[in-house]
Design an enzyme around this catalytic site. Structure first.
Site, PDB file in Angstrom:
ATOM      1  N   ARG A 176       2.716   6.500  11.973  1.00 55.81           N
ATOM      2  CA  ARG A 176       2.043   5.961  13.151  1.00 55.81           C
ATOM      3  C   ARG A 176       1.778   7.097  14.117  1.00 55.81           C
ATOM      4  O   ARG A 176       2.634   7.972  14.315  1.00 55.81           O
ATOM      5  CB  ARG A 176       2.895   4.886  13.846  1.00 55.81           C
ATOM      6  CG  ARG A 176       2.901   3.543  13.135  1.00 55.81           C
ATOM      7  CD  ARG A 176       1.518   2.869  13.116  1.00 55.81           C
ATOM      8  NE  ARG A 176       1.505   1.618  12.370  1.00 55.81           N
ATOM      9  CZ  ARG A 176       1.070   1.491  11.116  1.00 55.81           C
ATOM     10  NH1 ARG A 176       0.590   2.530  10.465  1.00 55.81           N
ATOM     11  NH2 ARG A 176       1.075   0.318  10.519  1.00 55.81           N
ATOM     12  N   GLN A 218      -6.012   2.945  18.251  1.00 57.13           N
ATOM     13  CA  GLN A 218      -7.082   2.848  17.261  1.00 57.13           C
ATOM     14  C   GLN A 218      -8.062   1.741  17.649  1.00 57.13           C
ATOM     15  O   GLN A 218      -7.610   0.662  18.038  1.00 57.13           O
ATOM     16  CB  GLN A 218      -6.470   2.573  15.885  1.00 57.13           C
ATOM     17  CG  GLN A 218      -5.628   3.735  15.403  1.00 57.13           C
ATOM     18  CD  GLN A 218      -5.056   3.550  14.020  1.00 57.13           C
ATOM     19  OE1 GLN A 218      -4.359   4.404  13.526  1.00 57.13           O
ATOM     20  NE2 GLN A 218      -5.321   2.453  13.368  1.00 57.13           N
ATOM     21  N   ASN A 239       0.819  -1.221   0.000  1.00 55.08           N
ATOM     22  CA  ASN A 239       0.000   0.000   0.000  1.00 55.08           C
ATOM     23  C   ASN A 239       0.850   1.268   0.000  1.00 55.08           C
ATOM     24  O   ASN A 239       0.373   2.335   0.393  1.00 55.08           O
ATOM     25  CB  ASN A 239      -0.999  -0.026   1.169  1.00 55.08           C
ATOM     26  CG  ASN A 239      -0.328  -0.286   2.498  1.00 55.08           C
ATOM     27  OD1 ASN A 239       0.883  -0.196   2.610  1.00 55.08           O
ATOM     28  ND2 ASN A 239      -1.122  -0.622   3.491  1.00 55.08           N
ATOM     29  N   HIS A 241      -7.934   5.870   9.972  1.00 58.22           N
ATOM     30  CA  HIS A 241      -6.803   5.173   9.339  1.00 58.22           C
ATOM     31  C   HIS A 241      -7.277   4.451   8.068  1.00 58.22           C
ATOM     32  O   HIS A 241      -7.767   3.333   8.137  1.00 58.22           O
ATOM     33  CB  HIS A 241      -6.227   4.172  10.349  1.00 58.22           C
ATOM     34  CG  HIS A 241      -4.920   3.587   9.934  1.00 58.22           C
ATOM     35  ND1 HIS A 241      -4.132   2.861  10.788  1.00 58.22           N
ATOM     36  CD2 HIS A 241      -4.239   3.608   8.753  1.00 58.22           C
ATOM     37  CE1 HIS A 241      -3.041   2.472  10.164  1.00 58.22           C
ATOM     38  NE2 HIS A 241      -3.097   2.907   8.920  1.00 58.22           N
TER      39      HIS A 241
END
Ligand code: NAD
Length: 393
Positions: free
Chosen positions: A291, A320, A152, A344
């Site tokens: 992060r 998260q 990704n 996210h």
């Protein structure tokens, strides 16, 4: 019609609804020894996942690998329930041999859980970034940790470029004004700039950091800088005219825009803190899709509130899902803008999901068939770190 990614058909056959869906015993292989237990902690997709089978990273669509695993007689347990001792994650980690997690809804594999995971041999991150796994504990226990490296990185690099632009152009307040029914150009133009002529620096210049700088070259920035352990290969640096700055404080002091693209590890946790933020140019913009824990939550909110930084954008949070009262949801600069935060999702576009689902399947197939793994995917091999990305050791 759009092309369907691998696994889409399987996804439409997968179970949905209950948070845990395990193989009915009647479908288990009669040879119990050949059956291995695979546990996946994925995010709940809800109605969207029912309607869109390409949302492969969800508990509903199960990375498109359920029927493949079942056809081999393996047991596949999928859940989004990951917190607390009674969670599915903590219950099933005890027997699982393979654990699949994603950075988007991280199943935090702490040292305690590693101790409890008596059969665990392989952790696969469906995506990039395995900081939610206690890597040192895995090294000690001989548990391998693999990622779908590169799956990704373009998705994230595009999101970073978008975030830089939306902060520099003051896009979010301008759009909110339109939705409110207002029209006051000066209110938004007072804090809108061009990206051309600005200095951009990345903390970490690996796959994503490099692609960000590469994508910025047509914008005619004044300079592209990077801070990393290692020099880029000379031809790669020359191709984008990037300059390495060996000292982080010196780099941020030169930047109009700083972007964070390093993994989270002992050396990067809290790296962007109150002290480092003082060295930023006043009014610089900061984009972090790496992060959340790399940037100090309160220091960032305070720096934005005071105007020391003019904007902060990104999609990663510590922890998260982010709590409802997380200051990054609502923080603003002194004139009411500068917040480009989203959940996210930069690395989980539908294109990325097809790639990380296919990569996850390949890693598990290699593992079950005793075939070598792609070296770039190995974060922790048998008893040692294979990747340098998680710190110089
Ligand atoms: P990569 O391994 O290709 O590059 C990481 C770079 O960071 C390396 O060049 C490494 O040397 C450097 N680095 C490590 N520690 C550093 C430090 N202390 N200071 C400066 N540089 C340091 O990884 P990548 O594919 O570019 O991904 C980077 C990170 O981005 C991932 O680890 C992950 O945390 C994050 N990520 C986020 C998303 C998302 O959806 N938001 C998706 C993918 C990756």
């Amino acid at each position: 019609a759009q092309a369907r990614p691998p696994g889409a058909r399987e996804a439409s056959l997968s179970q949905s609804g209950p948070s845990v869906s395990s193989l009915p015993s009647c479908f288990l292989s009669s040879d119990r020894d050949a059956s291995r237990q695979v546990l996946a902690i994925l995010y709940r997709g809800g109605e969207a996942a029912q309607q869109e089978p390409r949302l492969l990273g969800t508990i509903e669509n199960q990375l498109g690998i359920r029927s493949w695993l079942e056809s081999q007689g393996h047991e596949f347990i999928v859940s989004d329930d990951k917190e607390g001792p009674n969670s599915d994650f903590q219950k099933h980690i005890v027997d699982a041999e393979v654990l699949i997690t994603t950075p988007f809804h991280p199943g935090y594999l702490t040292r305690d859980l590693v101790e409890k995971a008596k059969n665990l041999k392989l952790c696969v991150t469906a995506g990039v970034g395995s900081d939610h796994v206690d890597l040192n504990a895995c090294v000690e226990k001989g548990i391998q940790v693999l990622e779908v490296t590169g799956s990704n990185v373009v998705s994230v690099a595009e999101h970073v470029v978008m975030s830089i632009l939306l902060l520099v152009r003051n896009f979010v307040p301008a759009h909110e004004m339109i939705e409110r029914g207002d029209w006051m150009v000066s209110e938004v133009a007072r804090n809108a700039y061009d990206l051309e002529g600005k200095v951009v620096g990345t903390i970490g210049c690996g796959r994503i950091g490099y692609r960000v700088l590469q994508r910025l070259t047509p914008f005619n920035c004044k300079e592209l800088l990077y801070f990393d352990y290692a020099d880029l290969p000379p031809d790669a640096a020359k191709a984008i005219s990037a300059r390495r700055v060996a000292d982080l404080k010196e780099m941020v002091a030169q930047c109009d825009i700083v972007t964070v693209n390093a993994p989270l590890h002992e050396g990067t946790r809290g790296l962007v803190n109150a002290d480092l933020l003082k060295h930023f140019k006043k009014g610089a913009w900061l984009v972090n899709t790496a992060r959340g824990a790399i940037c100090d939550k309160d220091a960032v909110a305070a720096a934005l509130k005071s105007g020391q930084i003019n904007g902060y954008a990104g999609d990663v949070w510590n922890v998260q899902p982010a709590p409802k009262d997380h200051p990054w949801r609502t923080m603003k600069n002194p004139i009411g803008g500068g917040n480009g935060m989203v959940p996210h999702y930069s690395g989980t576009t539908l294109d990325a999901q097809a790639r990380y689902a296919a990569g996850t399947k390949q890693i598990i197939e290699n593992y079950f068939s005793d075939l070598p793994q792609e070296p770039a995917n190995i974060i922790v091999g048998k008893g040692k770190y294979e990747s340098k990305a998680y710190g110089q050791r």
